[in-house]
Write an enzyme that holds these catalytic residues in place. Structure first.
Site, short mmCIF file in Angstrom:
data_model
loop_
_atom_site.label_atom_id
_atom_site.label_comp_id
_atom_site.label_asym_id
_atom_site.label_seq_id
_atom_site.Cartn_x
_atom_site.Cartn_y
_atom_site.Cartn_z
N HIS A 43 0.86 -1.19 0.00
CA HIS A 43 0.00 0.00 0.00
C HIS A 43 0.89 1.23 0.00
O HIS A 43 1.19 1.81 1.05
CB HIS A 43 -0.91 -0.01 1.24
CG HIS A 43 -1.94 1.08 1.24
ND1 HIS A 43 -3.15 0.95 1.87
CD2 HIS A 43 -1.95 2.33 0.70
CE1 HIS A 43 -3.86 2.06 1.72
NE2 HIS A 43 -3.13 2.91 1.01
N GLU A 70 -2.67 -1.67 -3.10
CA GLU A 70 -3.75 -0.90 -2.50
C GLU A 70 -3.42 0.58 -2.56
O GLU A 70 -2.25 0.97 -2.51
CB GLU A 70 -3.95 -1.28 -1.03
CG GLU A 70 -4.30 -2.72 -0.78
CD GLU A 70 -4.46 -3.02 0.69
OE1 GLU A 70 -5.04 -4.08 1.02
OE2 GLU A 70 -4.01 -2.21 1.52
N HIS A 190 -7.89 -6.02 7.36
CA HIS A 190 -7.69 -5.03 8.41
C HIS A 190 -8.01 -5.63 9.78
O HIS A 190 -9.15 -5.95 10.09
CB HIS A 190 -8.52 -3.76 8.20
CG HIS A 190 -7.89 -2.57 8.87
ND1 HIS A 190 -7.03 -1.72 8.21
CD2 HIS A 190 -7.95 -2.11 10.13
CE1 HIS A 190 -6.61 -0.77 9.04
NE2 HIS A 190 -7.14 -1.00 10.21
#
Length: 238
Positions: A43, A70, A190
């Site tokens: 990410h 991401e 997450h």
């Protein structure tokens, strides 16, 4: 089978704390693959405080498993993704200075923007996933704008797991059922951990992929990276 994609951002954070190239993120990514992970996630953020854009370019040609990038679809991010062409891009609604992702897209509000972005990535043959809260209507909206998958933001599940896990998982099951009905792929990520991953997978076994970074890297400090990845894979193979 639900795939495990290891997010290696925290490895880059450790490297950046001292400069240089220790730990070497490419070596770690390849080791994750060797230890059984079926994907690698990164990410990159605008301030490059962990994974850098150049890291993404260096990692991609070395991998033999799926690569998932991401990020917020800014112009720079879109240019990077279309250049690197990962297997999957996951669109998140993060502000530039945000510490970590903490909510999903309000898809109807950003429908045109997301639809155009999805069209761009799909024209390059990149599977596109939208990060959403566990709300069935958001899954329906994601399917409407042409997303291939959604990723459910699982922090609320993790937060409620020890208090009332049945209550915590309920909105995720409802959203996952809508995805299955619509033929929409399903990812999750997450705050999934060794404590809560098995139950999540038992309740939603048709999940395509879980992306896990922070908890997995923390566990690796105690168990070692290989043992930790094996433990997470075991959670998905019950």
């Amino acid at each position: 089978m639900t795939k495990l994609s290891v997010n290696i951002n925290k490895i880059a954070t450790l490297r950046n704390a001292r400069g240089g190239n220790n730990p070497n993120i490419i070596t770690v990514a390849l080791d994750c693959e060797r230890f059984g992970a079926q994907g690698i996630t990164v990410h990159p953020r605008p301030d490059e405080r962990h994974i850098r854009y150049q890291d993404v370019r260096h990692i991609k040609p070395e991998l033999s498993t799926e690569f998932n990038i991401e990020g917020f679809p800014s112009a720079d991010f879109c240019e990077l993704v279309t250049e690197v062409k990962p297997a999957q891009v996951t669109l998140v609604p993060d502000a530039p200075g945000q510490i970590t992702s903490n909510h999903g897209w309000d898809i109807p509000t950003y429908e045109n923007f997301l639809s155009e972005t999805i069209h761009l990535f799909k024209s390059h043959g990149i599977r596109t996933s939208i990060f959403i809260n566990p709300i069935p209507a958001m899954a329906e909206a994601a399917a409407k704008i042409g997303a291939d998958r959604i990723e459910m933001y699982t922090e609320p599940y993790a937060a409620g797991f020890h208090t009332d896990k049945k209550k915590a998982i309920t909105p995720f099951i409802e959203t996952a059922k809508v995805c299955r009905k619509l033929g929409l792929g399903l990812n999750a990520g997450h705050d999934l951990s060794l404590e809560n991953l098995t139950y999540f997978h038992e309740m939603i076994p048709w999940t395509d992929e879980v992306s896990i970074g922070h908890a997995l890297i923390c566990d690796a400090l105690y168990y070692g990276l290989e043992d930790t990845i094996c433990r997470y894979l075991a959670c998905l193979n019950n």
